[in-house]
Design an enzyme around this catalytic site. Structure first.
Site, short mmCIF file in Angstrom:
data_model
loop_
_atom_site.label_atom_id
_atom_site.label_comp_id
_atom_site.label_asym_id
_atom_site.label_seq_id
_atom_site.Cartn_x
_atom_site.Cartn_y
_atom_site.Cartn_z
N GLU A 1 55.42 -8.85 8.27
CA GLU A 1 54.55 -9.82 7.59
C GLU A 1 53.86 -9.17 6.38
O GLU A 1 53.39 -9.87 5.49
CB GLU A 1 53.48 -10.35 8.55
CG GLU A 1 54.03 -11.28 9.63
CD GLU A 1 54.49 -12.63 9.10
OE1 GLU A 1 53.76 -13.25 8.31
OE2 GLU A 1 55.59 -13.06 9.49
N LYS B 1 46.63 -6.58 8.94
CA LYS B 1 47.62 -5.55 9.29
C LYS B 1 47.84 -4.57 8.13
O LYS B 1 48.22 -3.43 8.33
CB LYS B 1 48.94 -6.21 9.70
CG LYS B 1 48.92 -6.80 11.12
CD LYS B 1 49.08 -5.70 12.17
CE LYS B 1 49.24 -6.25 13.57
NZ LYS B 1 49.44 -5.20 14.57
N THR C 1 53.98 -4.48 10.64
CA THR C 1 54.77 -5.70 10.72
C THR C 1 55.46 -6.06 9.40
O THR C 1 54.92 -5.79 8.32
CB THR C 1 53.87 -6.88 11.14
OG1 THR C 1 54.56 -8.11 10.89
CG2 THR C 1 52.55 -6.92 10.38
N TYR D 1 46.35 -12.70 9.01
CA TYR D 1 46.96 -11.70 9.92
C TYR D 1 47.56 -10.55 9.11
O TYR D 1 47.31 -9.37 9.39
CB TYR D 1 48.03 -12.39 10.78
CG TYR D 1 48.96 -11.45 11.52
CD1 TYR D 1 48.58 -10.85 12.72
CD2 TYR D 1 50.25 -11.17 11.04
CE1 TYR D 1 49.44 -9.99 13.41
CE2 TYR D 1 51.11 -10.32 11.72
CZ TYR D 1 50.70 -9.74 12.90
OH TYR D 1 51.56 -8.90 13.58
P1 NAP Z 1 51.43 -10.03 22.10
O1 NAP Z 1 52.45 -10.37 23.14
O2 NAP Z 1 50.65 -11.11 21.47
O3 NAP Z 1 50.41 -8.98 22.76
C1 NAP Z 1 49.20 -8.64 22.14
C2 NAP Z 1 48.43 -7.71 23.04
O4 NAP Z 1 47.19 -7.38 22.41
C3 NAP Z 1 48.06 -8.32 24.41
O5 NAP Z 1 48.19 -7.34 25.40
C4 NAP Z 1 46.61 -8.69 24.21
O6 NAP Z 1 45.86 -8.74 25.41
C5 NAP Z 1 46.14 -7.51 23.36
N1 NAP Z 1 44.87 -7.76 22.70
C6 NAP Z 1 44.55 -8.74 21.83
N2 NAP Z 1 43.26 -8.64 21.45
C7 NAP Z 1 42.74 -7.56 22.11
C8 NAP Z 1 41.47 -6.95 22.15
N3 NAP Z 1 40.43 -7.42 21.44
N4 NAP Z 1 41.30 -5.85 22.94
C9 NAP Z 1 42.32 -5.38 23.68
N5 NAP Z 1 43.55 -5.93 23.69
C10 NAP Z 1 43.76 -7.00 22.92
O7 NAP Z 1 52.11 -9.19 20.92
P2 NAP Z 1 53.53 -8.45 20.88
O8 NAP Z 1 54.56 -9.42 20.42
O9 NAP Z 1 53.72 -7.67 22.12
O10 NAP Z 1 53.30 -7.46 19.64
C11 NAP Z 1 52.73 -6.16 19.83
C12 NAP Z 1 52.16 -5.66 18.51
O11 NAP Z 1 53.21 -5.60 17.54
C13 NAP Z 1 51.09 -6.53 17.90
O12 NAP Z 1 50.19 -5.66 17.25
C14 NAP Z 1 51.83 -7.37 16.87
O13 NAP Z 1 50.94 -7.77 15.85
C15 NAP Z 1 52.85 -6.38 16.39
N6 NAP Z 1 54.11 -6.93 15.91
C16 NAP Z 1 54.83 -7.80 16.68
C17 NAP Z 1 56.04 -8.26 16.25
C18 NAP Z 1 56.88 -9.20 17.08
O14 NAP Z 1 57.81 -9.80 16.52
N7 NAP Z 1 56.62 -9.31 18.38
C19 NAP Z 1 56.55 -7.84 14.99
C20 NAP Z 1 55.79 -6.94 14.25
C21 NAP Z 1 54.59 -6.47 14.72
P3 NAP Z 1 45.72 -10.11 26.29
O15 NAP Z 1 46.97 -10.16 27.15
O16 NAP Z 1 44.48 -9.88 27.05
O17 NAP Z 1 45.68 -11.25 25.31
O1 G4F Z 2 57.60 -17.30 15.60
P1 G4F Z 2 56.57 -17.27 14.54
O2 G4F Z 2 55.23 -17.83 14.89
O3 G4F Z 2 56.48 -15.76 14.07
P2 G4F Z 2 55.92 -15.07 12.74
O4 G4F Z 2 54.96 -15.92 12.03
O5 G4F Z 2 57.10 -14.59 11.98
O6 G4F Z 2 55.09 -13.83 13.35
C1 G4F Z 2 55.66 -13.00 14.37
O7 G4F Z 2 56.47 -12.01 13.76
C2 G4F Z 2 55.73 -11.09 12.91
C3 G4F Z 2 56.75 -10.11 12.34
O8 G4F Z 2 57.30 -10.65 11.17
C4 G4F Z 2 54.68 -10.40 13.74
F1 G4F Z 2 53.99 -9.52 12.95
C5 G4F Z 2 53.72 -11.41 14.33
O9 G4F Z 2 52.80 -10.74 15.17
C6 G4F Z 2 54.52 -12.40 15.17
O10 G4F Z 2 55.05 -11.73 16.28
O11 G4F Z 2 57.10 -18.05 13.24
C7 G4F Z 2 58.33 -17.73 12.62
C8 G4F Z 2 58.64 -18.77 11.54
C9 G4F Z 2 57.49 -19.05 10.58
O12 G4F Z 2 57.97 -19.13 9.25
C10 G4F Z 2 56.97 -20.41 10.99
O13 G4F Z 2 56.42 -21.18 9.92
O14 G4F Z 2 58.91 -20.01 12.20
C11 G4F Z 2 58.25 -21.05 11.51
N1 G4F Z 2 58.02 -22.16 12.43
C12 G4F Z 2 58.58 -23.39 12.31
N2 G4F Z 2 58.14 -24.19 13.28
C13 G4F Z 2 57.22 -22.16 13.51
C14 G4F Z 2 57.30 -23.45 14.04
N3 G4F Z 2 56.46 -21.18 14.07
C15 G4F Z 2 55.77 -21.50 15.21
N4 G4F Z 2 55.03 -20.52 15.81
N5 G4F Z 2 55.81 -22.75 15.75
C16 G4F Z 2 56.55 -23.76 15.20
O15 G4F Z 2 56.56 -24.89 15.72
#
Ligand code: NAP
Ligand code: G4F
Length: 373
Positions: free
Chosen positions: A131, A157, A129, A153
């Site tokens: 992050e 990671k 990520t 987090y």
């Molecule tokens: P998400 O929608 O939150 O999905 C997370 C998945 O992990 C869900 O299927 C969840 O299952 C499963 N999980 C959590 N804890 C578990 C456990 N103990 N055992 C088995 N499964 C478990 O996340 P996403 O946005 O698809 O992201 C996918 C991956 O990419 C994550 O690793 C995230 O950290 C990483 N990532 C995401 C972003 C982003 O912007 N979306 C960016 C960078 C990296 P349940 O449905 O049962 O909760």
């Molecule tokens: O949407 P966010 O919660 O995503 P964040 O923290 O960037 O994390 C997501 O992206 C990561 C990749 O960079 C992944 F690794 C991670 O698993 C996840 O998918 O927040 C984005 C930004 C932050 O700076 C937060 O402080 O939005 C700001 N924010 C402002 N108001 C808020 C809010 N975030 C959330 N969730 N809720 C608010 O009300």
């Protein structure tokens, strides 16, 4: 020709659901890990269940034995490790669980592959990520930018990233990290900022919510479309050598800009007044006379409840390596298209939820009055 067999952890999540569709369309046999919960809620993959090449198995990232047994049974040729406690703010409340799943969980997957002697037969993708860059040391960020994780987090990671690199070097395994910047979609979890905004804009436009409360409006993110990003996960594993890649659009916006555009697509133009905790998004004009009662109302406000102990505020990815080496196009879906896709989806969802709720209320009344039995 040997069959492509993918094992996806996190299959029920946003990315897992799109990746399953992508791999099934490529003819893969797809196996996904699900975990037991009191409510079987698998909305994102419900449409795939029953597909001949799609199989679900109970296991948990916290349970080594379940992972070892499953890897042995499935004999995957590719593992996509997407499972994580993926919410940054939640990681401050549940840091130990986050570390167990997001850090040690990666080690458990690697060891499950080694225990089954699949080091040479199975490639591994790790969901790293942006992050990791955290309190950023340069902008934009690329594969050589130093890491400075800035939440429990991100620290978890970081372990995942390094243990993948370590096993690649120590055991010559084909395991790589995709350093993905934020990617969103109509399937995004409802507490991430983009989906929180698009749902609220739709609810406010349909009279179901008065005001949206957000945290840091100045935070900058490089937001892409999740459907485009899963292709990259696959491309990384098809590359001739195991390498790590930054996946991003190369374009940055603030949370405030995302909100302005989302409300625009919901028919509401905002003007911003005040600063910091006192900043407000006020309705300046509307596209439809039926919304004119909203003009002058505050529909976005700031709440300290959504501030983080440490916040990552300047993420901006440089996808040059992925573009050149993987041939991936980072601009398939523009920021404007992404916001519009999400708002259109949520406008329809809010309207459908309303119809369903009216039908439930009517049915309850008819049952009570004995009109239907
Ligand atoms: P998400 O929608 O939150 O999905 C997370 C998945 O992990 C869900 O299927 C969840 O299952 C499963 N999980 C959590 N804890 C578990 C456990 N103990 N055992 C088995 N499964 C478990 O996340 P996403 O946005 O698809 O992201 C996918 C991956 O990419 C994550 O690793 C995230 O950290 C990483 N990532 C995401 C972003 C982003 O912007 N979306 C960016 C960078 C990296 P349940 O449905 O049962 O909760
Ligand atoms: O949407 P966010 O919660 O995503 P964040 O923290 O960037 O994390 C997501 O992206 C990561 C990749 O960079 C992944 F690794 C991670 O698993 C996840 O998918 O927040 C984005 C930004 C932050 O700076 C937060 O402080 O939005 C700001 N924010 C402002 N108001 C808020 C809010 N975030 C959330 N969730 N809720 C608010 O009300």
């Amino acid at each position: 020709m040997s069959k492509n067999i993918a094992l996806i952890t996190g299959v029920t999540g946003q990315d897992g659901s799109y990746l399953s569709e992508f791999l099934l369309a490529k003819g893969y046999e797809v196996h996904g890990i699900i975990r037991r919960s009191s409510v079987d809620y698998r909305e994102r993959i419900a449409h795939l269940e029953g597909t001949p090449n799609f199989h679900l198995h109970y296991a948990d990232m916290g349970d080594s034995m379940s992972l070892v047994k499953l890897v042995g049974k499935v004999q995957p040729t590719e593992i996509y490790n997407l499972a994580a406690q993926s919410h940054v703010q939640v990681s401050f409340d549940a840091p130990e669980f986050t570390a167990d799943v997001d850090a040690v969980g990666v080690l458990r997957i690697l060891e499950a592959v080694r225990t089954n002697h699949l080091e040479k037969a199975c490639k591994i993708y790790q969901a790293s990520t942006s992050e990791l860059y955290g309190k950023v040391e340069e902008v934009p960020q690329n594969e050589n930018t130093p890491f400075h994780p800035y939440s429990p987090y991100a620290v978890a990671k970081l372990y995942g990233f390094w243990i993948i690199k370590e096993y690649r070097e120590a055991y010559n395994m084909f395991c790589c990290s995709g350093i993905l910047f934020n990617h969103e979609s109509e399937r995004r979890g409802e507490t991430f900022v983009t989906r929180k905004i698009t749902l609220a804009a739709a609810r406010i436009a349909q009279g179901k919510q008065d005001c949206l409360y957000l945290g840091n409006l100045d935070s900058l993110r490089d937001w892409g479309y999740a459907k485009d990003y899963v292709e990259c996960m696959w491309l990384i594993l098809q590359h001739e050598t195991p390498e790590d890649f930054v996946i991003a659009t190369g374009v940055q916006h603030t949370v405030r800009e995302f909100a302005s555009l989302a409300f625009h697509y919901a028919g509401i133009e905002l003007r911003w007044e005040g600063q910091g905790i006192d900043e407000k998004g006020i309705v300046a004009s509307v596209s439809n006379p039926s919304l004119s009662h909203l003009i002058g109302k505050t529909v976005v406000a700031v709440s300290e409840a959504f501030y983080r102990p440490t916040d990552v505020v300047n993420l901006w990815g440089d996808p040059t390596k992925a573009k050149n080496k993987l041939g991936w196009n980072p601009q398939t879906t523009s920021f404007e298209q992404l916001v519009q896709i999400m708002v259109n989806h949520d406008m329809q969802k809010v309207a459908a939820d309303h119809v369903a709720s009216v039908m439930r209320t009517n049915l309850a009344e008819y049952l009570e009055k004995g009109i239907v039995k």
